[in-house]
Design an enzyme around this catalytic site. Structure first.
Site, PDB file in Angstrom:
ATOM      1  N   ASP A 187      19.791 106.685 -39.997  1.00 45.44           N
ATOM      2  CA  ASP A 187      18.837 107.802 -39.555  1.00 45.44           C
ATOM      3  C   ASP A 187      18.845 107.960 -37.912  1.00 45.44           C
ATOM      4  O   ASP A 187      18.022 108.632 -37.604  1.00 45.44           O
ATOM      5  CB  ASP A 187      17.372 107.302 -39.984  1.00 45.44           C
ATOM      6  CG  ASP A 187      17.084 105.846 -39.196  1.00 45.44           C
ATOM      7  OD1 ASP A 187      17.663 105.652 -38.460  1.00 45.44           O
ATOM      8  OD2 ASP A 187      16.026 105.724 -39.495  1.00 45.44           O
ATOM      9  N   ASP A 215      15.401 109.927 -34.331  1.00 45.76           N
ATOM     10  CA  ASP A 215      15.275 108.907 -35.134  1.00 45.76           C
ATOM     11  C   ASP A 215      14.274 109.652 -36.352  1.00 45.76           C
ATOM     12  O   ASP A 215      13.149 109.906 -36.095  1.00 45.76           O
ATOM     13  CB  ASP A 215      14.796 107.705 -34.858  1.00 45.76           C
ATOM     14  CG  ASP A 215      14.694 106.742 -35.730  1.00 45.76           C
ATOM     15  OD1 ASP A 215      15.801 105.675 -36.151  1.00 45.76           O
ATOM     16  OD2 ASP A 215      13.660 106.608 -36.269  1.00 45.76           O
ATOM     17  N   HIS A 250      17.640 107.647 -53.162  1.00 44.42           N
ATOM     18  CA  HIS A 250      18.696 107.913 -52.176  1.00 44.42           C
ATOM     19  C   HIS A 250      19.284 109.270 -51.929  1.00 44.42           C
ATOM     20  O   HIS A 250      19.787 109.729 -50.960  1.00 44.42           O
ATOM     21  CB  HIS A 250      19.835 106.799 -52.024  1.00 44.42           C
ATOM     22  CG  HIS A 250      19.469 105.337 -51.671  1.00 44.42           C
ATOM     23  ND1 HIS A 250      19.430 104.999 -50.220  1.00 44.42           N
ATOM     24  CD2 HIS A 250      18.814 104.314 -52.350  1.00 44.42           C
ATOM     25  CE1 HIS A 250      19.014 103.707 -50.346  1.00 44.42           C
ATOM     26  NE2 HIS A 250      18.630 103.547 -51.608  1.00 44.42           N
TER      27      HIS A 250
END
Length: 303
Positions: free
Chosen positions: A173, A130, A143
């Site tokens: 993610d 993660d 972004h």
């Protein structure tokens, strides 16, 4: 994928050893040979580890893997209700466009048994990775920088797992890795290699990427995939909690250091302000040494 226009009707699975020897087929050997010929599969085998293409109303993926120095090809043929007129719409239905890893669609097919892997293995390890600070990267740099961070993590995963292992961008993610015939100790080594790769690549791109990871070992006699994901998630959560605890601890240490420095500064200012008594070099040296001790102790604990 355009699910309504190109609805999946059936999935055919064929596994080849070398180029033409079928060792597994979900539809029988003779029918499998017919599909291989009809869809020109043999001629498309190459040194490329993953091939995807559309032909008529079929979508075909060919994955090359190596097990014990033997080459295998896993062919998945998806039959669709309507003819696919535009390959670009379906060519990456199982592959994440940002990282090049398999995507959640592919993972779900493995998880429900629709895609067969010829490992016959009762031991493998699942890793969940993660990105801790993706939101921070998106908020501070946009972004596009966030996509670059995701791409770096995906590239690091691909570089540090074997062809027979599986890397998936599960969503957002979060990433999943399956290491076949590997235990949890080996998984930890792989995780550290991935961390280093991320660090090296992110330095070049000037992006600070922080990840957390959890791993769980699979025993088919005792666990199912759902249990395994929960175990890896708990392992990942423990790492995140340890990081938060360390951050709080470091914050407390920094506050203590600043407080002690304030005390030393006040002590030095008082001596300077007392002009009648003055301040000598020995007193200044002592204050300086005490300050150096505090900073050195803090830095040692950090490392």
């Amino acid at each position: 994928m355009h699910r309504e226009e190109y609805r999946i009707e059936n999935i055919i699975r064929i596994i080849l050893k070398n180029e033409k020897k079928i060792i597994y087929s979900s539809i029988g050997i003779n029918k499998a040979h017919n599909y291989l010929e009809k869809l020109d599969v043999i001629n498309k085998l190459s040194n490329v580890s993953c091939i995807q293409y559309c032909l008529e109303n079929y979508w075909v993926t060919i994955d090359e893997i190596n097990i014990s120095n033997q080459k295998f090809y896993i062919i998945n043929i998806i039959s669709r209700k309507q003819k696919c007129s535009d390959c670009s719409k379906c060519s990456k239905v199982m592959v994440d466009s940002v990282t090049g890893l398999n995507n959640r669609n592919y993972w779900e097919l493995i998880n429900n048994g629709s895609i067969f892997y010829p490992f016959n293995s009762k031991d493998f390890t699942l890793i969940i990775i993660d990105i801790d600070n993706l939101k921070e990267i998106n908020d501070n740099f946009g972004h596009l920088a966030g996509d670059e961070a995701i791409k770096i993590v995906g590239e690091s995963i691909k570089r540090n797992i074997r062809k027979e292992d599986l890397g998936v961008r599960y969503g957002g993610d979060e990433f999943i890795i399956l290491l076949f015939n590997q235990d949890k100790r080996t998984a930890k080594t792989v995780i550290e290699r991935i961390r280093k790769e991320i660090n090296d690549l992110s330095l070049k791109q000037e992006i600070n990427i922080q990840i957390s990871a959890g791993a769980a070992y699979y025993n088919s006699t005792k666990r199912n995939m759902g249990d395994l994901i929960k175990m890896a998630d708990r392992d990942l959560y423990r790492e995140k909690q340890m990081k938060k605890t360390k951050e709080r601890h470091n914050s407390d240490k920094l506050k203590y250091l600043l407080l002690e420095m304030e005390k030393l500064r006040d002590e030095l200012n008082k001596k300077v302000a007392n002009g009648s008594k003055g301040i000598n070099n020995e007193e200044t040296l002592k204050v300086s040494e005490r300050l150096d001790e505090l900073i050195t102790k803090y830095l040692k604990e950090e490392n």
